[in-house]
Scaffold this motif. Sequence first.
Motif, PDB file in Angstrom:
ATOM      1  N   ILE A 221       0.853  -1.192   0.000  1.00  0.00           N
ATOM      2  CA  ILE A 221       0.000   0.000   0.000  1.00  0.00           C
ATOM      3  C   ILE A 221       0.889   1.241   0.000  1.00  0.00           C
ATOM      4  O   ILE A 221       2.080   1.158   0.290  1.00  0.00           O
ATOM      5  CB  ILE A 221      -0.934   0.044   1.234  1.00  0.00           C
ATOM      6  N   LEU A 222       0.294   2.373  -0.340  1.00  0.00           N
ATOM      7  CA  LEU A 222       0.969   3.668  -0.221  1.00  0.00           C
ATOM      8  C   LEU A 222       0.259   4.435   0.884  1.00  0.00           C
ATOM      9  O   LEU A 222      -0.969   4.563   0.860  1.00  0.00           O
ATOM     10  CB  LEU A 222       0.828   4.472  -1.516  1.00  0.00           C
ATOM     11  N   ILE A 223       1.028   4.936   1.844  1.00  0.00           N
ATOM     12  CA  ILE A 223       0.375   5.610   2.971  1.00  0.00           C
ATOM     13  C   ILE A 223       1.306   6.666   3.555  1.00  0.00           C
ATOM     14  O   ILE A 223       2.534   6.552   3.452  1.00  0.00           O
ATOM     15  CB  ILE A 223      -0.038   4.569   4.048  1.00  0.00           C
ATOM     16  N   THR A 227      -1.139   9.212   8.666  1.00  0.00           N
ATOM     17  CA  THR A 227      -2.342   8.388   8.490  1.00  0.00           C
ATOM     18  C   THR A 227      -2.142   7.069   9.249  1.00  0.00           C
ATOM     19  O   THR A 227      -3.047   6.596   9.953  1.00  0.00           O
ATOM     20  CB  THR A 227      -2.585   8.091   6.997  1.00  0.00           C
ATOM     21  N   LEU A 231      -4.467   5.801  12.351  1.00  0.00           N
ATOM     22  CA  LEU A 231      -5.132   4.490  12.316  1.00  0.00           C
ATOM     23  C   LEU A 231      -4.662   3.622  13.479  1.00  0.00           C
ATOM     24  O   LEU A 231      -5.450   2.920  14.118  1.00  0.00           O
ATOM     25  CB  LEU A 231      -4.832   3.778  10.992  1.00  0.00           C
ATOM     26  N   ILE A 234      -6.488   4.580  16.553  1.00  0.00           N
ATOM     27  CA  ILE A 234      -7.888   4.121  16.557  1.00  0.00           C
ATOM     28  C   ILE A 234      -7.957   2.627  16.873  1.00  0.00           C
ATOM     29  O   ILE A 234      -8.773   2.189  17.687  1.00  0.00           O
ATOM     30  CB  ILE A 234      -8.554   4.428  15.202  1.00  0.00           C
ATOM     31  N   PHE A 235      -7.066   1.849  16.252  1.00  0.00           N
ATOM     32  CA  PHE A 235      -7.070   0.404  16.524  1.00  0.00           C
ATOM     33  C   PHE A 235      -6.413   0.097  17.867  1.00  0.00           C
ATOM     34  O   PHE A 235      -6.498  -1.023  18.364  1.00  0.00           O
ATOM     35  CB  PHE A 235      -6.407  -0.366  15.375  1.00  0.00           C
ATOM     36  N   GLY A 236      -5.765   1.088  18.440  1.00  0.00           N
ATOM     37  CA  GLY A 236      -5.184   0.920  19.771  1.00  0.00           C
ATOM     38  C   GLY A 236      -6.156   1.333  20.870  1.00  0.00           C
ATOM     39  O   GLY A 236      -5.793   1.362  22.033  1.00  0.00           O
ATOM     40  N   VAL A 238      -7.789   4.308  21.405  1.00  0.00           N
ATOM     41  CA  VAL A 238      -7.743   5.672  21.960  1.00  0.00           C
ATOM     42  C   VAL A 238      -9.165   6.095  22.315  1.00  0.00           C
ATOM     43  O   VAL A 238     -10.113   5.800  21.590  1.00  0.00           O
ATOM     44  CB  VAL A 238      -7.109   6.652  20.939  1.00  0.00           C
ATOM     45  N   TYR A 259     -11.739   8.750  10.241  1.00  0.00           N
ATOM     46  CA  TYR A 259     -12.173   7.356  10.410  1.00  0.00           C
ATOM     47  C   TYR A 259     -13.055   7.135  11.645  1.00  0.00           C
ATOM     48  O   TYR A 259     -13.616   6.056  11.817  1.00  0.00           O
ATOM     49  CB  TYR A 259     -10.953   6.438  10.494  1.00  0.00           C
ATOM     50  N   LEU A 263     -15.439   3.894  12.346  1.00  0.00           N
ATOM     51  CA  LEU A 263     -14.829   2.814  13.133  1.00  0.00           C
ATOM     52  C   LEU A 263     -15.175   2.835  14.612  1.00  0.00           C
ATOM     53  O   LEU A 263     -15.065   1.821  15.283  1.00  0.00           O
ATOM     54  CB  LEU A 263     -13.302   2.879  12.991  1.00  0.00           C
ATOM     55  N   PHE A 373       2.222   2.742  12.452  1.00  0.00           N
ATOM     56  CA  PHE A 373       0.930   2.126  12.807  1.00  0.00           C
ATOM     57  C   PHE A 373       1.033   1.387  14.149  1.00  0.00           C
ATOM     58  O   PHE A 373       0.251   1.590  15.064  1.00  0.00           O
ATOM     59  CB  PHE A 373       0.497   1.159  11.700  1.00  0.00           C
ATOM     60  N   THR A 377      -0.560   2.018  18.412  1.00  0.00           N
ATOM     61  CA  THR A 377      -1.258   1.136  19.340  1.00  0.00           C
ATOM     62  C   THR A 377      -0.423   0.835  20.582  1.00  0.00           C
ATOM     63  O   THR A 377      -0.865   1.021  21.712  1.00  0.00           O
ATOM     64  CB  THR A 377      -1.599  -0.180  18.598  1.00  0.00           C
ATOM     65  N   PHE A 408      -0.974  -3.169   6.950  1.00  0.00           N
ATOM     66  CA  PHE A 408      -0.776  -3.325   8.390  1.00  0.00           C
ATOM     67  C   PHE A 408      -1.479  -4.574   8.914  1.00  0.00           C
ATOM     68  O   PHE A 408      -2.557  -4.919   8.468  1.00  0.00           O
ATOM     69  CB  PHE A 408      -1.295  -2.091   9.131  1.00  0.00           C
TER      70      PHE A 408
ATOM     71  N   LEU B 336     -13.606  -0.597  22.163  1.00  0.00           N
ATOM     72  CA  LEU B 336     -12.501   0.317  21.858  1.00  0.00           C
ATOM     73  C   LEU B 336     -11.766  -0.031  20.571  1.00  0.00           C
ATOM     74  O   LEU B 336     -11.259   0.844  19.884  1.00  0.00           O
ATOM     75  CB  LEU B 336     -11.495   0.332  23.014  1.00  0.00           C
ATOM     76  N   ARG B 337     -11.668  -1.329  20.276  1.00  0.00           N
ATOM     77  CA  ARG B 337     -10.872  -1.728  19.098  1.00  0.00           C
ATOM     78  C   ARG B 337     -11.788  -2.219  17.983  1.00  0.00           C
ATOM     79  O   ARG B 337     -12.493  -3.208  18.147  1.00  0.00           O
ATOM     80  CB  ARG B 337      -9.874  -2.829  19.492  1.00  0.00           C
ATOM     81  N   PRO B 338     -11.765  -1.538  16.844  1.00  0.00           N
ATOM     82  CA  PRO B 338     -12.613  -1.978  15.734  1.00  0.00           C
ATOM     83  C   PRO B 338     -12.191  -3.389  15.275  1.00  0.00           C
ATOM     84  O   PRO B 338     -11.056  -3.815  15.511  1.00  0.00           O
ATOM     85  CB  PRO B 338     -12.331  -0.955  14.636  1.00  0.00           C
ATOM     86  N   PRO B 339     -13.108  -4.099  14.603  1.00  0.00           N
ATOM     87  CA  PRO B 339     -12.807  -5.477  14.236  1.00  0.00           C
ATOM     88  C   PRO B 339     -11.757  -5.585  13.115  1.00  0.00           C
ATOM     89  O   PRO B 339     -11.491  -4.621  12.410  1.00  0.00           O
ATOM     90  CB  PRO B 339     -14.153  -6.009  13.744  1.00  0.00           C
ATOM     91  N   ALA B 342     -12.426  -4.412   9.576  1.00  0.00           N
ATOM     92  CA  ALA B 342     -12.370  -2.965   9.345  1.00  0.00           C
ATOM     93  C   ALA B 342     -10.972  -2.566   8.866  1.00  0.00           C
ATOM     94  O   ALA B 342     -10.826  -1.782   7.931  1.00  0.00           O
ATOM     95  CB  ALA B 342     -12.732  -2.220  10.621  1.00  0.00           C
ATOM     96  N   LEU B 343      -9.954  -3.138   9.495  1.00  0.00           N
ATOM     97  CA  LEU B 343      -8.583  -2.808   9.075  1.00  0.00           C
ATOM     98  C   LEU B 343      -8.317  -3.375   7.676  1.00  0.00           C
ATOM     99  O   LEU B 343      -7.731  -2.702   6.825  1.00  0.00           O
ATOM    100  CB  LEU B 343      -7.563  -3.355  10.083  1.00  0.00           C
ATOM    101  N   ILE B 346      -9.739  -1.105   5.057  1.00  0.00           N
ATOM    102  CA  ILE B 346      -8.967   0.134   4.871  1.00  0.00           C
ATOM    103  C   ILE B 346      -7.687  -0.161   4.086  1.00  0.00           C
ATOM    104  O   ILE B 346      -7.309   0.580   3.181  1.00  0.00           O
ATOM    105  CB  ILE B 346      -8.620   0.769   6.232  1.00  0.00           C
ATOM    106  N   MET B 347      -7.053  -1.276   4.424  1.00  0.00           N
ATOM    107  CA  MET B 347      -5.815  -1.635   3.736  1.00  0.00           C
ATOM    108  C   MET B 347      -6.092  -1.904   2.251  1.00  0.00           C
ATOM    109  O   MET B 347      -5.342  -1.476   1.375  1.00  0.00           O
ATOM    110  CB  MET B 347      -5.178  -2.865   4.398  1.00  0.00           C
ATOM    111  N   MET B 350      -6.197   1.055   0.086  1.00  0.00           N
ATOM    112  CA  MET B 350      -4.990   1.882  -0.031  1.00  0.00           C
ATOM    113  C   MET B 350      -3.969   1.353  -1.029  1.00  0.00           C
ATOM    114  O   MET B 350      -2.872   1.895  -1.112  1.00  0.00           O
ATOM    115  CB  MET B 350      -4.322   2.002   1.331  1.00  0.00           C
ATOM    116  N   ASN B 351      -4.300   0.296  -1.731  1.00  0.00           N
ATOM    117  CA  ASN B 351      -3.248  -0.233  -2.628  1.00  0.00           C
ATOM    118  C   ASN B 351      -3.241   0.478  -3.971  1.00  0.00           C
ATOM    119  O   ASN B 351      -4.058   1.350  -4.218  1.00  0.00           O
ATOM    120  CB  ASN B 351      -3.363  -1.745  -2.783  1.00  0.00           C
TER     121      ASN B 351
END
Lengths: 610, 351
Positions: A221-223, A227, A231, A234-236, A238, A259, A263, A373, A377, A408, B336-339, B342-343, B346-347, B350-351
């Motif tokens: 991916i390009l990121i 960002t 992310l 959010i997945f950690g 917060v 997001y 999310l 990323f 977290t 990720f 607190l942590r999305p499933p 979901a990640l 998003i991934m 982004m490719n």
Amino acid sequence: MTVLDTRPGSQYDSSGHPEVVNDFSIVIATVNGSGSQTANNTIIRSIFKMGIPVNGKNIFPSNISGLPTWYTVRVSKDGYVARRQETEILVAFNLQTADADLQSLKEGGACFYPDDYKFMNPRKDVVYYPLPVKQLVKESGADTKLKDYIANMVYVGGLAEILGIDLAKIKEALVKHFNGKAKPVELNYGVVSKAAEYVRQNLPKKDIYRVAPLDLTHGKILIEGNTAAGLGAIFGGVSLVSWYPITPSTSVVDTINEYLHELRTDPASGKLTCAVVQAEDEIAAIGMLVGAGWAGCRAMTATSGPGISLMTEFAGLAYFAEVPLVIWDIMRMGPSTGLPTRTSQGDILTAYFLGHGDTRHVCLLPGNMQECFEFGTTSFDLAEHLQTPVFVLSDLDFGMNLWMTEPFQYPEKPLDRGKVLSEEDLKRLGSFKRYADLEGDGVGWRTLPGNPHPMSAYFSRGTGHNAEAAYSERPDDWEENLDRLARKHDTARTLVPPPVVQTRAGANIGVIAYGSSDPAIVEACDLLEAKGVAIDYLRLRALPLEEITSKFIEEHEILFVVEMNYDGQMHKLLQIHSPENAARLKSIAHCDGLSLTAQFITEKVMSVLQ
Amino acid sequence: MTAAVKEPGAGGAKLNLLGFDRTEYKGKPSTLCSGCGHDSIASQIIAVAWELSLEPHRVIKTSGIGCSSKSPAYFLNRSHGFNSLHGRMPSLTTGAVLANKDLQAISVSGDGDTGSIGLGQYKHLLRRNVPMVYIIENNGVYGLTKGQFSATADEGQKLKYAGVNELPPIDLCLEAIASGCGFVARSFAGDAKQVRELLKAALSYKGGTAVLDIISPCITFNNHEESTKSYSYGKANEERLHDISFIEPQGEIVVDYEEGTAREVRMHDGSTIVLRKLGDDYNPQDRNAAISKLDEAQAKQEFITGLLYINEGRKRIHEALHIVDTPLAELNEAQLRPPREALDKIMADMN
Ligand SMILES: Cc1ncc(C[n+]2csc(CCOP(=O)(O)OP(=O)(O)O)c2C)c(N)n1
Ligand code: SF4
């Protein structure tokens, strides 16, 4: 003046030179605020979609519109993504700087420019591709508002035709950029293909550079680093973000806002499971984190050097009252307001020691997008485990540029909420001392406000206190507390991500670096090996420094510490960490606002070795 | 107010609805100068918290820095407390209350803490309408640093080292009303009954921040004749807008005023504030009236006390931020942590 008159006469002819495929840099010079970002992202993404490793860096001024900006694209079949000093392809679309930009082009390089521009000192050793920008914009039928944007698409078409960028990939990139909206895609792609068509008919290829499809970006991916950080947070998990806008950190919180609704909305109520507050300043931003961290939230902010300095007093309080929170410092160039839109690694010492008296913080040093990323977290896990502020030191180069990376991985480890005692725990234990070091790791147990057990309450403060959290000015209490905090720092040493070491056969020279220096170091080690110099590389990922680093220092005869600040801040820390080896640690510090190049490192290393 | 009190416990001490006697609401012994106004306020907080049967574990006590800001240590030992930084209590409290909306913050600040170094945070806290009781222990002077002018010191006032104050004071109640605060009251530490009734009303106010600016004489640095923040001035010049009584929702409502001489303010939680007319018929629900009253008083160096302004209409910060009703600090990992999917999505984008 006719169009023909203005063309610089070039005698350069590529005949006899071997062609160079997938290995060159493009510099696109435009005017800030002219919408060139869409064009530049399109180029990067289409090359990436051709399977060719690529990296883009936006070198822009601290200003909204009208000043020069340069976007550099590195195309590398070998996968190198650091900045290079040399430019093979120039898009001279900023007339204020076109003449100077032309001088920076490598011999045999190619220059794309609007065909009505007249260079003052045209060079004879480069190839020119004049593009009829005005004519193509007119033909596009775009309304006045969009004219600048469309003008940028002309160079996209020109580069595509001359370098061999696949037009189908350009279309894919535009679809991605405009989220599939047909109208802008058609308008922009129309200009790209018209420009390519014009070049095909009128401007025969004379330079030696081109791209050809590879299969090296598949699945990647390009990121941007910010960002990735947003992310990660959010997945950690917060649950409170409080911040005050500052370049180059703003896009961390922009990402969280972007997001958040998707999310972190509670399906039952439709309300958010995370609060985002734009504070009135950085003092209030960190103040909210201290309150929230104390009351049991995963709280974070994102800022940069000037914001960090305003946070000093609260950072010290959080350290001493032992409150978890996370601060992302997207470093930019100081001193003072310095170069606000240029990259640097200048906050190492400030962040590590932020606060008065003897204060030292856990700092994470992400070295790639994966770590931006991941640390998004794990910084919370560390902060809560250690009950202390955790700084994550990224920088503008990582934060605001597009980087290739593997997708990720979902964080597998459950959230580490640290030593928190519930009402039941207190009943079972029968006693509670907030700052008692029961496990010898320096970390006490805490209770959260709202815990109904009568033993739960304690009083937090920045003034001297004993193990019971009672106010104390007794020398023995004071010393005991600081000793425990030192033990806690030692515990942190064992928990922070260890350095990554890459060794080469027969190397007795070591290089130590961190953060966004990594791409240039990787390339420099290869260049040096080609010159017969084998180098081992240790990439630091955190402070406090730990054992592996001491060992690495001891095992090498000469050690270079490479970083992007003037004083060699990490070099100084390493000398303190390993005083017996201080003399053998040599600083290679780079500080001009631009990111490191392999060439700079190689020259510095060679000059010491010779 | 007898509704909250149950039969005596062991040793004959009265118990409140939670079965606690008053000592359960005490704090550590005070280390302030004996006779300091701040201590009288702390004892009223103890009395009121006990009478209202506040659950101590649901209270958080926060403060800035100063003699006044030390006082949370001197009440409610069974509540979590945080003595933070000079002028920065508002942001810390905002974070804590956002983290756990079930907590009742009782926050103490000084006039230096709020009116000087912390004025910015004060205004922004009020603008955000963070639900909490914000008590300013206002002595017109810096106590802890031994007697410099604060921003509420009177114009023309003299201090031993600082000389004559040439600047007009900031009226923190006016600032509060201007910032949209929905509960603004002023009182005098020497007027225990009024402090108590206003504290009860403030603690029952559900509309957001409740500001209580209490003139609290510093007997060490600012208790001389010419100070409007001294005991003697307070006693002699306190001009009450009204006599005030607070009636809890579950309390037996005994109305002992005569028709036409009192005004009742009913609050969202069902409690009532009864304002017994003293002088003019002041209406604390009229924002403009409150502002002009304070303006006039400032011009005449008058010291008016009572409930200056009340309005429960504004959105509190939790509503403004659209956050869940469960305290954020109590959300579990799944919330607190999305499933994973979901990640992955998003991934893939982004490719
Ligand atoms: C950043 C900072 N600056 C200065 C101080 C010193 N200081 C401590 S208390 C105080 C004044 C407190 O005055 P006030 O808020 O009126 O409270 P009082 O002591 O009068 O109750 C000052 C200036 C400090 N603690 N922190
Ligand atoms: S110095 Fe003044 S404010 Fe401080 S404790 Fe003494 S009387 Fe109170």
